[in-house]
Enzyme design. Structure first.
Site, short mmCIF file in Angstrom:
data_model
loop_
_atom_site.label_atom_id
_atom_site.label_comp_id
_atom_site.label_asym_id
_atom_site.label_seq_id
_atom_site.Cartn_x
_atom_site.Cartn_y
_atom_site.Cartn_z
N ARG A 238 -0.15 -8.49 13.65
CA ARG A 238 -0.73 -7.50 12.72
C ARG A 238 -1.52 -8.19 11.61
O ARG A 238 -2.56 -7.72 11.18
CB ARG A 238 0.37 -6.61 12.12
CG ARG A 238 0.93 -5.63 13.14
CD ARG A 238 2.20 -5.00 12.65
NE ARG A 238 2.00 -4.16 11.49
CZ ARG A 238 2.94 -3.94 10.57
NH1 ARG A 238 4.13 -4.50 10.67
NH2 ARG A 238 2.69 -3.15 9.55
N ARG B 95 -9.65 0.98 8.62
CA ARG B 95 -9.14 -0.32 9.01
C ARG B 95 -10.18 -1.14 9.79
O ARG B 95 -9.92 -2.28 10.13
CB ARG B 95 -7.95 -0.12 9.91
CG ARG B 95 -6.70 -0.74 9.22
CD ARG B 95 -5.59 -0.56 9.75
NE ARG B 95 -4.35 -1.05 9.93
CZ ARG B 95 -3.25 -0.44 9.56
NH1 ARG B 95 -3.28 0.66 8.89
NH2 ARG B 95 -2.09 -0.96 9.87
N ARG C 293 11.54 -6.13 5.51
CA ARG C 293 11.33 -4.69 5.32
C ARG C 293 12.29 -3.86 6.18
O ARG C 293 12.46 -4.11 7.35
CB ARG C 293 9.88 -4.35 5.68
CG ARG C 293 9.52 -2.93 5.34
CD ARG C 293 8.10 -2.80 4.98
NE ARG C 293 7.24 -2.67 6.15
CZ ARG C 293 5.94 -2.39 6.06
NH1 ARG C 293 5.36 -2.24 4.89
NH2 ARG C 293 5.22 -2.28 7.14
N ARG D 91 11.37 -1.35 11.58
CA ARG D 91 10.33 -0.73 12.39
C ARG D 91 9.99 -1.65 13.56
O ARG D 91 9.97 -2.87 13.40
CB ARG D 91 9.08 -0.52 11.53
CG ARG D 91 8.85 0.90 11.15
CD ARG D 91 7.81 1.03 10.09
NE ARG D 91 6.57 0.33 10.39
CZ ARG D 91 5.51 0.35 9.59
NH1 ARG D 91 5.57 1.02 8.46
NH2 ARG D 91 4.42 -0.28 9.89
N LYS E 295 0.83 -1.21 0.00
CA LYS E 295 0.00 0.00 0.00
C LYS E 295 0.87 1.27 0.00
O LYS E 295 0.59 2.19 -0.74
CB LYS E 295 -0.91 0.03 1.24
CG LYS E 295 -1.91 -1.10 1.32
CD LYS E 295 -2.93 -0.86 2.43
CE LYS E 295 -2.33 -0.77 3.82
NZ LYS E 295 -1.67 -1.99 4.31
P1 AMP Z 1 0.72 0.93 9.27
O1 AMP Z 1 1.97 1.72 9.07
O2 AMP Z 1 -0.41 1.35 8.37
O3 AMP Z 1 0.96 -0.56 9.23
O4 AMP Z 1 0.21 1.25 10.77
C1 AMP Z 1 1.04 1.02 11.89
C2 AMP Z 1 0.17 0.93 13.14
O5 AMP Z 1 -0.55 2.15 13.34
C3 AMP Z 1 -0.92 -0.15 13.11
O6 AMP Z 1 -0.41 -1.43 13.47
C4 AMP Z 1 -1.89 0.40 14.15
O7 AMP Z 1 -1.41 0.21 15.47
C5 AMP Z 1 -1.84 1.89 13.87
N1 AMP Z 1 -2.85 2.29 12.83
C6 AMP Z 1 -2.61 2.78 11.59
N2 AMP Z 1 -3.75 3.06 10.94
C7 AMP Z 1 -4.75 2.73 11.79
C8 AMP Z 1 -6.16 2.77 11.70
N3 AMP Z 1 -6.79 3.20 10.57
N4 AMP Z 1 -6.89 2.36 12.76
C9 AMP Z 1 -6.29 1.92 13.90
N5 AMP Z 1 -4.96 1.84 14.06
C10 AMP Z 1 -4.17 2.25 13.01
#
Ligand code: AMP
Length: 238
Positions: A189, A97, A145, A178, A22
């Site tokens: 996740r 999400r 990653r 990360r 994404k």
């Molecule tokens: P990402 O970089 O999109 O994988 O997001 C990293 C972390 O941020 C996720 O594992 C969640 O803890 C939090 N997060 C990101 N977007 C959302 C969302 N739309 N709703 C809830 N938590 C989020």
């Protein structure tokens, strides 16, 4: 890549599991259509890094690989989408999400439609593209990653050789893993995605808004398909 800034695109939602690509595709969409890349993960990480009140509220859930509360994320997205640069459209990466967030987004767009360019409404508003990737492929991608802490570029050490091992090709900074890309967190996740985000795809499918692109294809092929879907949904080039 030629940037196109004349056309209103509307919000583009990219759905897909962590590691589906994404972030990569969102950056390309943003560059191609001249719209901002709104990544809730990046916005939240920025809050954590700056130690804001929101950052302190979400830090723990994020480090465990859990989702943060819907209302915190929706408030943050509301503030971001109300900024002037989102009026022609935006590409949303990591939001919605949960089904509650998807419902909130529908209501928000309906309520605030005066803010967005009117020509978008006849073209169906929201473009929802799901990047579908095989589970084992996701695990492979996520464990490889690495991120550049200076420029934000994302690498995969399993898939692309670096010029100097462990260093960013662009600026030489030491690449980092990360916190939530550690294997036990990755599995959590992916489980959270199955449980809470897969129903979001179903929500949009029932509304007839979902398009799925095979995210196992080579990255440029995925990009071509994604661009075609956006052009089709946004009514072709004008
Ligand atoms: P990402 O970089 O999109 O994988 O997001 C990293 C972390 O941020 C996720 O594992 C969640 O803890 C939090 N997060 C990101 N977007 C959302 C969302 N739309 N709703 C809830 N938590 C989020």
């Amino acid at each position: 890549m030629v940037e196109e800034t004349s056309r209103s695109i509307g919000p583009v939602v990219l759905l897909g599991a962590p590691g589906a690509g994404k972030g990569t595709q969102a950056k390309r969409i943003a560059a191609r259509y001249g719209i901002p890349h709104v990544s809730t993960g990046d916005l939240l990480r920025d809050h954590v890094q700056r130690g804001t009140t929101l950052g302190q509220q979400v830090r723990e859930a994020m480090s465990r690989g859990e989702l943060v509360s819907d209302h915190l994320v929706c408030d943050m997205v509301k503030d971001r989408l109300r900024q002037a640069d989102c009026a022609r459209g935006s590409v949303m990466d990591g939001f919605p999400r949960t089904v509650a967030q998807a419902r909130w987004l529908d209501m928000f767009l309906e309520r605030e439609c005066g803010f967005f360019d009117k020509s978008m409404s006849s073209k169906g508003w929201l473009i929802v593209i799901q990047l579908a990737v095989d589970y084992n492929q996701l695990l492979h991608r996520l464990t490889g990653r690495r991120t550049c802490p200076s420029c934000g570029r994302i690498y995969n050490v399993h898939l692309q050789p670096l010029r100097v091992a462990g260093a960013c090709d662009l600026d030489g900074s030491t690449l980092v893993i990360r916190d939530d890309d550690r294997e036990e967190v990755i599995r959590e996740r992916l489980a959270v995605y199955e449980r809470q985000t897969q129903p979001v795809a179903e929500y949009y499918r029932r509304k007839g808004r979902l398009t799925t692109v095979d995210g196992d294809l080579a990255v440029d092929e995925v990009t071509n398909k994604v661009f075609c879907e956006i052009d089709r949904a946004a009514g072709g080039s004008t």
